[in-house]
Design a protein around this motif. Structure first.
Motif, PDB file in Angstrom:
ATOM      1  N   TYR A  32       0.861  -1.171   0.000  1.00  0.00           N
ATOM      2  CA  TYR A  32       0.000   0.000   0.000  1.00  0.00           C
ATOM      3  C   TYR A  32       0.906   1.233   0.000  1.00  0.00           C
ATOM      4  O   TYR A  32       2.090   1.136   0.309  1.00  0.00           O
ATOM      5  N   ARG A  33       0.335   2.379  -0.327  1.00  0.00           N
ATOM      6  CA  ARG A  33       1.110   3.612  -0.247  1.00  0.00           C
ATOM      7  C   ARG A  33       0.238   4.742   0.276  1.00  0.00           C
ATOM      8  O   ARG A  33      -0.993   4.714   0.144  1.00  0.00           O
ATOM      9  N   GLN A  34       0.916   5.719   0.854  1.00  0.00           N
ATOM     10  CA  GLN A  34       0.202   6.836   1.458  1.00  0.00           C
ATOM     11  C   GLN A  34       1.001   8.115   1.281  1.00  0.00           C
ATOM     12  O   GLN A  34       2.222   8.131   1.501  1.00  0.00           O
ATOM     13  N   GLN A  84      -5.625   9.017   2.242  1.00  0.00           N
ATOM     14  CA  GLN A  84      -5.759   7.691   2.835  1.00  0.00           C
ATOM     15  C   GLN A  84      -4.757   6.723   2.207  1.00  0.00           C
ATOM     16  O   GLN A  84      -4.337   6.885   1.054  1.00  0.00           O
ATOM     17  N   ARG A  85      -4.402   5.742   2.980  1.00  0.00           N
ATOM     18  CA  ARG A  85      -3.529   4.686   2.461  1.00  0.00           C
ATOM     19  C   ARG A  85      -4.296   3.932   1.377  1.00  0.00           C
ATOM     20  O   ARG A  85      -5.469   3.589   1.551  1.00  0.00           O
ATOM     21  N   GLU A  86      -3.624   3.676   0.256  1.00  0.00           N
ATOM     22  CA  GLU A  86      -4.284   3.031  -0.873  1.00  0.00           C
ATOM     23  C   GLU A  86      -3.536   1.772  -1.296  1.00  0.00           C
ATOM     24  O   GLU A  86      -2.312   1.681  -1.175  1.00  0.00           O
ATOM     25  N   ALA A  92       5.645   8.536  -2.201  1.00  0.00           N
ATOM     26  CA  ALA A  92       4.775   8.148  -1.093  1.00  0.00           C
ATOM     27  C   ALA A  92       5.572   7.295  -0.114  1.00  0.00           C
ATOM     28  O   ALA A  92       6.691   6.863  -0.419  1.00  0.00           O
ATOM     29  N   TYR A  97       5.562   3.710   1.280  1.00  0.00           N
ATOM     30  CA  TYR A  97       5.032   2.418   0.875  1.00  0.00           C
ATOM     31  C   TYR A  97       5.055   1.467   2.071  1.00  0.00           C
ATOM     32  O   TYR A  97       6.086   1.311   2.726  1.00  0.00           O
ATOM     33  N   TYR A  98       3.906   0.854   2.317  1.00  0.00           N
ATOM     34  CA  TYR A  98       3.748  -0.056   3.439  1.00  0.00           C
ATOM     35  C   TYR A  98       3.439  -1.466   2.935  1.00  0.00           C
ATOM     36  O   TYR A  98       2.660  -1.633   1.994  1.00  0.00           O
ATOM     37  N   LYS A 127       1.798  -5.207   3.980  1.00  0.00           N
ATOM     38  CA  LYS A 127       0.806  -5.790   4.884  1.00  0.00           C
ATOM     39  C   LYS A 127       0.761  -7.289   4.646  1.00  0.00           C
ATOM     40  O   LYS A 127       0.887  -7.749   3.508  1.00  0.00           O
ATOM     41  N   TRP A 131       1.122  -4.782   9.719  1.00  0.00           N
ATOM     42  CA  TRP A 131       1.726  -3.789   8.823  1.00  0.00           C
ATOM     43  C   TRP A 131       3.212  -3.632   9.107  1.00  0.00           C
ATOM     44  O   TRP A 131       3.651  -3.705  10.253  1.00  0.00           O
ATOM     45  N   GLY A 158       6.846   0.966   6.872  1.00  0.00           N
ATOM     46  CA  GLY A 158       6.831   1.892   5.751  1.00  0.00           C
ATOM     47  C   GLY A 158       8.222   2.232   5.260  1.00  0.00           C
ATOM     48  O   GLY A 158       9.174   2.316   6.051  1.00  0.00           O
TER      49      GLY A 158
END
Length: 120
Positions: free
Chosen positions: A36-38, A43-45, A89, A91-92, A94, A110, A113
């Motif tokens: 995901y990225r934020q 919001q995180r997407e 961004a 990046y996370y 999960k 999670w 990041g």
């Protein structure tokens, strides 16, 4: 359970990066893994997901992102090509974890990041 993400950095537009996320700890199995990225104020997407069997799902199917995993190494990667400034961004990663025992909860974990900055 810990997720350790790495591989971010500063890259010029058009360049590539490979992000890694290693999972460790009280793990019996890992179901879906994802990236995901934020960006600030948003919001995180979802960027991409991959199941334990290798099925993938991409938020943007245009081919710049490739997610892969090694179940034995408990690691997921995200290859990003043709980077654009708008890809900047945090990046996370999960992972949906089934633990060996009740010391850890069953469910989503999670990583911390990793920052990707794309300069124009």
């Amino acid at each position: 359970v810990q997720l350790q993400a790495s591989g971010g950095g500063l890259v010029q537009a058009g360049g590539s990066l490979r992000l890694s996320c290693a999972v460790s700890g009280n793990i019996f199995s890992i179901n879906v893994m994802g990236w995901y990225r934020q960006t600030p104020g948003k919001q995180r997407e979802l960027v991409a997901q991959i199941t334990s069997g290798g099925s993938t799902n991409y938020a943007d199917p245009k081919g710049r992102f490739t997610i892969s995993r090694d179940n034995a190494k408990k690691t997921v990667w995200l290859q990003v090509n043709s980077l654009k400034p708008e890809d900047t961004a945090v990046y996370y990663c999960k992972a949906n974890i089934v633990p060996w025992n009740s010391r850890d909860r069953l469910g989503d974990y999670w990583g911390q990041g990793t920052l990707v900055t794309v300069s124009s």
